[in-house]
Write a protein that holds these residues in place. Structure first.
Motif, PDB file in Angstrom:
ATOM      1  N   GLN B 106       0.741  -1.289   0.272  1.00 29.89           N
ATOM      2  CA  GLN B 106       0.297   0.021   0.069  1.00 29.89           C
ATOM      3  C   GLN B 106       0.996   1.114   0.183  1.00 29.89           C
ATOM      4  N   SER B 110       0.357   4.335  -2.560  1.00 34.00           N
ATOM      5  CA  SER B 110       0.499   5.588  -2.241  1.00 34.00           C
ATOM      6  C   SER B 110       1.188   6.354  -3.014  1.00 34.00           C
ATOM      7  N   THR B 152      -2.320   4.133   3.024  1.00 33.12           N
ATOM      8  CA  THR B 152      -2.713   4.210   2.053  1.00 33.12           C
ATOM      9  C   THR B 152      -3.564   5.038   0.157  1.00 33.12           C
ATOM     10  N   GLU B 173     -12.266   8.330  -6.284  1.00 30.06           N
ATOM     11  CA  GLU B 173     -12.083   7.192  -6.154  1.00 30.06           C
ATOM     12  C   GLU B 173     -11.874   6.685  -5.150  1.00 30.06           C
ATOM     13  N   VAL B 174     -11.089   7.065  -4.412  1.00 30.53           N
ATOM     14  CA  VAL B 174      -9.847   6.960  -3.248  1.00 30.53           C
ATOM     15  C   VAL B 174     -10.827   7.385  -2.056  1.00 30.53           C
ATOM     16  N   GLU B 176     -14.207   6.247  -2.099  1.00 27.12           N
ATOM     17  CA  GLU B 176     -15.282   4.943  -2.221  1.00 27.12           C
ATOM     18  C   GLU B 176     -14.608   3.943  -1.691  1.00 27.12           C
ATOM     19  N   GLU B 177     -12.940   3.252  -2.292  1.00 28.94           N
ATOM     20  CA  GLU B 177     -12.201   2.706  -1.285  1.00 28.94           C
ATOM     21  C   GLU B 177     -12.442   2.242  -0.188  1.00 28.94           C
ATOM     22  N   LEU B 178     -11.850   3.878   0.398  1.00 27.74           N
ATOM     23  CA  LEU B 178     -12.325   3.825   2.153  1.00 27.74           C
ATOM     24  C   LEU B 178     -13.484   3.368   2.731  1.00 27.74           C
ATOM     25  N   SER B 180     -15.769   1.465   1.397  1.00 26.96           N
ATOM     26  CA  SER B 180     -16.025  -0.288   0.884  1.00 26.96           C
ATOM     27  C   SER B 180     -15.642  -0.963   2.581  1.00 26.96           C
ATOM     28  N   ASP B 182     -13.358  -2.094   3.632  1.00 22.73           N
ATOM     29  CA  ASP B 182     -12.576  -3.880   3.330  1.00 22.73           C
ATOM     30  C   ASP B 182     -10.778  -3.502   4.468  1.00 22.73           C
TER      31      ASP B 182
END
Lengths: 90, 213, 106
Positions: B106, B110, B152, B173-174, B176-178, B180, B182
């Motif tokens: 990561q 990043s 990240t 986008e970042v 949305e990933e955060l 989620s 995960d």
């Protein structure tokens, strides 16, 4: 190899001088602090590079370890200081 | 390793009932795991930093290691926030190792991502502040999550207040990933046997303009 | 073997220098404090880590490279903490982040 290291050191010096603009100009005091921390990070690598050039890496590495710790503690202490001053302003 | 821990649970109970039983080899490891790991790490750091194996250096090393362990033993009884003692649950070591490798990956991702954003001529950034609640098992997990959010791509932890995380994200986008969940689930799995990734990230609030606050 | 070692070291040192240069540019180029903290906390960290691991590869298996590894671990854990501490203090100090030129802003 020596010329390679000297070139790298020159590039690092340029990378060290750029954040000084932010330290000089920075609109807020935090920008200046951030620039100062970035300068410290580059000096850490420059110390190690000089150690490699002078073939005394074993001596310079302890200096750079101390420098890394001092850089970190300095930033944390500055952040602490601004908390107390913000409270005093309220 | 997890299976080993599960299998030795009865032995732990057995040991509590008969404290002087002979089959305490694994439970000694389980009970004083933090202490043993601390001793090993501190002696490794001493040996690396001193670089000498003379008896006098080893002697001073043993004394300073004992002093540091005494100090940090005192530290463990100090509550971090709201009377929650630090490290009440045991971390699962094999998961910690895989997590560290994931974290290194990561960091590389990043760095490359933010370097791309900086060098892009138009600088396609849309900064925003994300607030979400993540129910982590203890204080240490929150600290690990805060540090990993900073490492990240494109996210920076601004504040952690109990379970409420305030995060600065660089692009859509970042964020949305955060959101989620995960990474939150990954950190929680360091302490808990299993957890759902939907539970770990709720009450999401986006602040995308100055009028929000 | 030695050639491979040198090549890997040169590659890592070059990459580290590049990322540190980009970090410096980012500190000047990004619009507000919080985005600058991104550049300082991530790009610079990656640059230092690559540079130091390059030096460690150049040294080989010695006590010096073990010490370098110690510095690498220290920097990897403390650099994001420093960026986070500054950013948190700035937020509590009342600094407003820059939200960009969005179309729906009115």
């Amino acid at each position: 190899m020596q010329t390679f290291f000297i070139t790298i050191a020159l590039v690092l010096c340029i990378a060290l001088l750029i954040p000084f603009y932010r330290v000089y100009k920075g609109p807020t005091v935090f920008d200046r602090l951030l620039g100062a921390a970035a300068v410290g990070a580059k000096i850490l690598t420059l110390i190690l590079l000089f150690g490699l050039m002078f073939d005394r890496l074993d001596m310079f590495i302890d200096i750079s370890l101390g420098y890394a710790i001092l850089n970190f503690v300095g930033v944390i202490a500055m952040a602490k200081y601004f908390r107390s001053s913000a409270r005093a302003a309220k | 390793m997890c299976k080993v821990v599960l299998a030795t649970q009865p032995f732990l109970f057995f040991n509590r009932v008969f404290p002087f039983s002979t089959m305490n080899k694994t439970s000694l490891w389980l009970r004083h795991r933090g202490l043993i790991l601390q001793i090993v790490l501190l002696s490794a750091i001493w040996l690396i930093l001193s670089g000498k194996t003379d008896p006098i250096y080893i002697f001073w090393g043993v004394i300073s290691i004992a002093f540091v362990i005494w100090l940090s033993g005192k530290l463990h009884s100090i509550p971090l926030s709201k009377d929650e003692p630090c490290g009440s649950t045991r971390i699962i070591i094999p998961r910690l190792i895989t997590y560290l490798f994931w974290l290194v990956w990561q960091i590389i991702k990043s760095g490359v991502y933010v370097a791309y954003l900086v060098l892009h001529p138009k600088m396609p950034i849309e900064p925003m502040i994300v607030r979400f609640t993540s129910k982590q098992p203890n204080v240490l997990a929150r600290v690990i999550l805060g540090n990993s959010i900073t490492l990240t791509p494109g996210t920076l932890t601004l504040d952690i207040d109990d379970n409420l995380f305030t995060v600065h994200a660089l692009t859509q986008e970042v964020e949305e990933e955060l959101v989620s969940g995960d990474m939150e689930a990954r950190v929680a799995r360091l302490y808990m046997r299993e957890c759902e990734r939907e539970d770990m990230c709720c009450d999401i609030e986006l602040i995308t303009s100055g009028r929000g606050r | 073997m030695s050639f491979l070692q040198d090549a890997l070291a040169i590659l890592l040192v070059l990459g580290g220098t590049f990322f540190m240069l980009v970090g410096s540019i980012g500190i000047n180029r990004l619009p507000d404090f919080f985005t600058r903290a991104h550049a300082s906390g991530k790009v610079d960290t990656l640059g230092i880590l690559m540079f130091l691991s390059g030096l460690a590869v150049f040294e080989g298996f010695t006590l010096t490279s073990a010490k370098l590894l110690l510095i690498i671990v220290f920097v990897a854990f403390t650099s994001p903490v420093a960026a986070h501490a500054l950013a948190r203090r700035a937020l509590l100090y009342g600094m407003k982040p820059w939200y960009g030129n969005r179309k729906n802003e009115g």
